[in-house]
Design a protein around this motif. Structure first.
Motif, PDB file in Angstrom:
ATOM      1  N   GLY A  26     -23.779   4.916  -4.058  1.00  0.00           N
ATOM      2  CA  GLY A  26     -22.932   5.063  -5.243  1.00  0.00           C
ATOM      3  C   GLY A  26     -22.255   6.414  -5.367  1.00  0.00           C
ATOM      4  O   GLY A  26     -21.777   6.992  -4.393  1.00  0.00           O
ATOM      5  N   GLY A  27     -22.300   6.933  -6.600  1.00  0.00           N
ATOM      6  CA  GLY A  27     -21.547   8.135  -6.957  1.00  0.00           C
ATOM      7  C   GLY A  27     -21.953   9.398  -6.211  1.00  0.00           C
ATOM      8  O   GLY A  27     -21.147  10.284  -5.951  1.00  0.00           O
ATOM      9  N   GLY A  28     -23.218   9.508  -5.894  1.00  0.00           N
ATOM     10  CA  GLY A  28     -23.664  10.614  -5.054  1.00  0.00           C
ATOM     11  C   GLY A  28     -23.804  11.966  -5.725  1.00  0.00           C
ATOM     12  O   GLY A  28     -23.605  12.995  -5.086  1.00  0.00           O
ATOM     13  N   THR A  29     -24.233  11.997  -7.013  1.00  0.00           N
ATOM     14  CA  THR A  29     -24.454  13.322  -7.619  1.00  0.00           C
ATOM     15  C   THR A  29     -25.667  14.012  -6.970  1.00  0.00           C
ATOM     16  O   THR A  29     -25.675  15.233  -6.820  1.00  0.00           O
ATOM     17  N   ASN A  30     -26.655  13.231  -6.559  1.00  0.00           N
ATOM     18  CA  ASN A  30     -27.799  13.840  -5.853  1.00  0.00           C
ATOM     19  C   ASN A  30     -27.384  14.323  -4.467  1.00  0.00           C
ATOM     20  O   ASN A  30     -27.835  15.371  -4.016  1.00  0.00           O
ATOM     21  N   LEU A  31     -26.512  13.571  -3.810  1.00  0.00           N
ATOM     22  CA  LEU A  31     -25.964  14.025  -2.525  1.00  0.00           C
ATOM     23  C   LEU A  31     -25.274  15.376  -2.732  1.00  0.00           C
ATOM     24  O   LEU A  31     -25.473  16.314  -1.961  1.00  0.00           O
ATOM     25  N   GLN A  32     -24.482  15.460  -3.821  1.00  0.00           N
ATOM     26  CA  GLN A  32     -23.769  16.719  -4.096  1.00  0.00           C
ATOM     27  C   GLN A  32     -24.749  17.884  -4.275  1.00  0.00           C
ATOM     28  O   GLN A  32     -24.498  18.995  -3.804  1.00  0.00           O
ATOM     29  N   ALA A  33     -25.871  17.602  -4.953  1.00  0.00           N
ATOM     30  CA  ALA A  33     -26.876  18.657  -5.150  1.00  0.00           C
ATOM     31  C   ALA A  33     -27.420  19.129  -3.800  1.00  0.00           C
ATOM     32  O   ALA A  33     -27.676  20.322  -3.610  1.00  0.00           O
TER      33      ALA A  33
END
Ligand code: GRF
Length: 212
Positions: A26-33
């Motif tokens: 999905g959106g990947g806010t954890n990926l961004q972190a």
């Protein structure tokens, strides 16, 4: 420390750097972190590849923006070859909505970290994903919820727990609670990955011990 020593330390760190694959849906806010915390060297690792089982996942755009190769892969054999080809040491499931087959969890035993938006063993397992988790938390009326990082085994959200953090459940919507929990996810996931990359996570009798 003199310059020569500093340089040697830097070489040591570079040599020991772990190869990471991040799997998303999905959106990947954890990926961004994780991207941010590898770029600033908080995590001694390199994201080699990002893999999504959904072609339109925004996380793939985040990968592209960060200059990380991103792939849309649904097939398990293709996934395994991609992981092997890139000599992956650590797989991070950051909102990956597919249960990994035992074949993969066996190859990468205690080398796959998942982040789940509740305090495991509550509100987890099959069917508990996305907003459904926070709706169930609110509907049950629990006073605290949180987030959990854990190693992945063949069960759904059943592997050894690495880290947990809590938040208070107030008079709020599932969407608001989701945002509040995401904030702590973005703290404990990078911290767990940092420890992994420094070889500080040991599994002893099914429990994670964080050591020096
Ligand atoms: C997070 O809540 C994570 O705990 C769960 O899926 C969600 C992914 O969010 N496994 P994002 O794609 O990282 O924003």
């Amino acid at each position: 420390m003199n310059l020569e020593k500093l340089w040697l330390e830097k070489i040591k760190l570079t040599l020991a750097s772990k190869n990471i694959a991040v799997l998303i849906s999905g959106g990947g806010t954890n990926l961004q972190a994780i991207i941010d915390n590898t770029e600033n060297n908080y995590i001694n690792g390199k994201i080699k590849i990002v893999i999504s089982n959904r072609e339109d996942a925004y996380g793939l755009v985040r990968a592209e923006k960060a200059g990380i190769p991103g792939f849309f892969i649904k097939d398990d054999e293709e996934l395994i070859s991609k992981l092997k080809e890139n000599k992956i040491d650590l797989i991070i499931l950051a909102g990956y909505l597919k249960i990994l087959p035992e074949k993969i969890t066996k190859i990468y035993e205690n080398k796959i970290i998942n982040i789940h938006p509740s305090l495991i063993p509550a509100f987890c397992g099959r069917g508990y994903y996305g907003l459904k988790v926070h709706e169930a938390v609110i509907s049950r009326g629990v006073k605290y919820t949180g987030a959990t990082t854990h190693f992945v085994n063949e069960g759904a959200d059943e592997g050894p727990i690495i880290m947990q953090r809590i938040v208070e459940v107030e008079d709020e919507s599932p969407e608001e609670l989701q945002q509040k929990v995401l904030k702590i996810e973005h703290e404990i996931l990078p911290l767990s990955v940092k420890y992994f990359c420094e070889d500080k996570l040991k599994v002893v009798n099914g429990k994670v011990v964080i050591g020096g």
